[in-house]
Enzyme design. Structure first.
Site, short mmCIF file in Angstrom:
data_model
loop_
_atom_site.label_atom_id
_atom_site.label_comp_id
_atom_site.label_asym_id
_atom_site.label_seq_id
_atom_site.Cartn_x
_atom_site.Cartn_y
_atom_site.Cartn_z
N ARG A 103 0.71 -1.25 -0.17
CA ARG A 103 0.05 0.17 -0.10
C ARG A 103 0.81 1.27 -0.14
O ARG A 103 2.00 1.34 0.51
CB ARG A 103 -1.01 0.11 1.03
CG ARG A 103 -1.99 -1.03 1.36
CD ARG A 103 -2.67 -1.12 2.20
NE ARG A 103 -3.83 -2.51 2.52
CZ ARG A 103 -3.51 -3.53 2.74
NH1 ARG A 103 -2.10 -3.80 3.38
NH2 ARG A 103 -4.37 -4.53 2.70
N HIS A 145 -2.37 2.58 -5.60
CA HIS A 145 -2.89 1.27 -5.04
C HIS A 145 -3.18 0.29 -6.23
O HIS A 145 -3.28 -0.92 -6.17
CB HIS A 145 -4.17 1.46 -4.46
CG HIS A 145 -4.93 0.33 -3.59
ND1 HIS A 145 -5.62 -0.44 -4.31
CD2 HIS A 145 -4.79 0.34 -2.05
CE1 HIS A 145 -5.85 -1.37 -3.14
NE2 HIS A 145 -5.38 -0.94 -2.00
N TYR A 198 -4.65 -22.66 9.65
CA TYR A 198 -3.60 -23.30 9.15
C TYR A 198 -2.48 -22.55 8.37
O TYR A 198 -1.63 -23.04 7.65
CB TYR A 198 -4.26 -24.30 8.03
CG TYR A 198 -4.85 -25.56 8.74
CD1 TYR A 198 -4.36 -26.59 9.27
CD2 TYR A 198 -6.34 -25.37 9.34
CE1 TYR A 198 -4.86 -27.69 10.02
CE2 TYR A 198 -7.06 -26.39 9.74
CZ TYR A 198 -6.22 -27.63 10.07
OH TYR A 198 -7.01 -28.65 10.59
#
Length: 397
Positions: A243, A331, A368
Site C-alpha cells: 500500500r 494502489h 492453518y
C-alpha cells in the site's frame, strides 16, 4: 366461572349466535377473503387460502382496529366467544394470546428449515435467532412486541460491525411476523421494512488499474520520470505491490538480512507485521536510492525536507503526469499484481493473499496459515519481478 356458565352468559346478553361448528368446518375459501358473523362483533375471517381466524373490531382513539383471537380449529367456537367476551370487558383491547415470539418462530422454522438443504446453513439459521433475537424478544408475546423492540435488536447487531448479519436477522424476524399474521395469531405487525433502520453497506469504488497487457509500457514510462526519488519509489511500488502509505513511511531500519522488508504492525491495515521478500530487482532499486537517502531515516525521504517522507500524493501525481490519470494509481499496482498472480502464476490463492496482506475471512483457513508460506512467497516475489522485467523488455525490443 366455568366455561359452560360463561358461554351461557354470553347467550343471555340477547344476541343470537349465528354460527355452528358445522358451518365453520364447511366454510370454503373464495376468490376474496370474507367474514362469517357470530354476533356481538365476533366473526370468523376466511382468507383466500382457507385460513380461518376469529376476529373482532374495536375503536381506539377514533380509529378502527382489529383483534385476532386465534385460528380455527386451534381455537374452538366456544373459546372464541369467551375470548371475545373478555376483550369486550377489557374495553375492546385484545387479551393476551400467550403465544411468544419464540413460539411463533418455532412454528415458522418447522416450515422453513426443510427448504434449506444444507445442514450447516440450517444450524447457522437457527443460531442467528438464538444468539441475536431470542435473548431480547423471545419470551415476549408476539402481539405485544413494539417496533422499537425490533429496531433495538437489529441495531445491536449492526453495532458489533455485523451489518450483513443484521440484515439477515431483520429479514428472518419479519418472516416470523408475516407467518404469525398468516396463521391468524396477529392481525398486523411492526416488522415491515425492518432493514431500513440499518445503514447501507459502503460501496467501495475499486482503484483504477491498467490491464496487465500494458504493464511493460507503464514501467518504460516510469523509468523516464525526471525526479529520482519518485521514479525509484514508483518502481519499488510496482515490484513490491504494498500500500502507498506503507512504502512512504518505509525506514532503512526495517530491512532485515539484506533481503526482507519487515513492515511493523502499526503501519499495516490489518495491524499485523508483514514481511516483504525482496527480489533481485527490488534490491537493485534500493541500492540505487541508498545513494540519495541512505543517511535519512526514511527510504523515500522528501526531496524538499529529508527528515520527512515524500508527500501523500507524490506517486499519484507522478502517474498523472505520465498520462495515467483515471487509469492507474499507487494502489493500482496491488490490483495489477493480484490479477496477474491469480491468472498467470503457478502460486496458490493462499500464498498470493498472504503476500497481499489481505484479511483472512475463513477462520479455519487462517488457523492453518501460521507458517506464513514464506518460502513460497520468496519464489512468488521473484516470479513477479521477472514477469515485470519481461513485460518491459517486450516493449523495448
Amino acid at each position: 366461572m366455568s366455561r359452560i356458565f360463561m358461554v351461557l352468559f354470553v347467550v343471555s346478553e340477547g344476541d343470537t349466535m349465528t354460527l355452528t361448528v358445522k358451518q365453520i368446518e364447511s366454510a370454503k375459501p373464495k376468490d376474496k377473503a370474507y367474514k362469517l358473523s357470530d354476533g356481538r362483533g365476533l366473526y370468523l375471517f376466511i382468507t383466500k387460502t382457507g385460513v380461518k381466524s376469529w376476529r373482532s373490531n374495536y375503536l381506539e382513539n377514533g380509529k378502527q382496529k382489529t383483534i385476532t383471537y386465534g385460528r380455527f380449529p386451534d381455537m374452538s367456537l366456544a373459546d372464541a366467544r369467551i375470548a371475545h367476551m373478555n376483550a369486550k370487558n377489557n374495553k375492546g383491547k385484545p387479551e393476551a394470546t400467550g403465544i411468544t415470539f419464540k413460539n411463533a418462530s418455532d412454528k415458522w422454522l418447522k416450515v422453513k428449515l426443510p427448504t434449506i438443504t444444507s445442514k450447516k446453513s440450517q444450524r447457522q439459521f437457527i443460531y442467528s435467532l438464538e444468539e441475536f433475537v431470542y435473548p431480547f424478544i423471545g419470551d415476549l408475546e408476539i402481539g405485544q412486541i413494539k417496533r422499537v423492540d425490533l429496531t433495538d435488536v437489529v441495531l445491536k447487531i449492526q453495532e458489533q460491525g455485523l451489518l450483513e448479519t443484521a440484515k439477515r436477522v431483520a429479514g428472518r424476524v419479519t418472516a416470523v411476523f408475516d407467518y404469525a399474521q398468516d396463521l391468524g395469531i396477529i392481525e398486523s405487525h411492526p416488522a415491515n421494512n425492518l432493514t431500513r433502520v440499518l445503514r447501507e453497506k459502503r460501496i467501495i469504488k475499486p482503484m483504477p488499474s491498467i490491464p496487465y497487457e500494458e504493464a511493460g509500457e507503464l514501467l518504460t514510462k516510469i523509468e523516464t520520470y525526471n525526479e529520482t526519488i519518485t521514479r525509484l519509489g514508483l518502481l519499488f511500488l510496482a515490484h513490491t505491490f504494498v500500500r502507498t502509505n506503507e512504502i512512504r513511511y518505509m525506514k532503512w531500519s526495517e530491512i532485515r538480512d539484506g533481503k526482507f522488508w519487515v513492515i511493523p504492525a502499526e503501519r499495516m491495515k490489518m495491524k499485523k507485521t508483514h514481511v516483504v521478500p525482496l527480489s533481485e530487482q527490488a534490491l537493485k532499486i534500493l541500492n540505487e536510492i541508498e545513494l540519495e537517502t541512505g543517511e535519512c531515516e526514511y527510504v523515500f525521504a522528501s526531496p524538499v525536507n529529508s527528515r520527512v517522507p515524500v508527500s501523500e500524493n507524490t506517486f499519484l501525481f507522478a502517474l498523472y503526469r505520465l498520462g495515467y490519470k483515471g487509469r492507474m494509481t499507487g494502489h493500482g499496482f496491488r490490483s495489477l499484481a493480484s490479477t496477474v498472480l491469480n491468472e498467470l502464476s503457478p502460486f496458490s490463492r493462499d500464498v498470493i493473499e498472504r503476500q497481499l496482506a489481505h484479511k483472512e475471512t475463513d477462520l479455519v483457513r487462517a488457523a492453518y496459515n501460521r507458517a506464513e508460506y514464506l518460502p513460497q512467497r520468496i519464489e512468488l516475489m521473484n516470479w513477479w519481478s521477472d514477469w515485470l522485467l519481461n513485460q518491459k523488455n517486450a516493449v523495448n525490443h
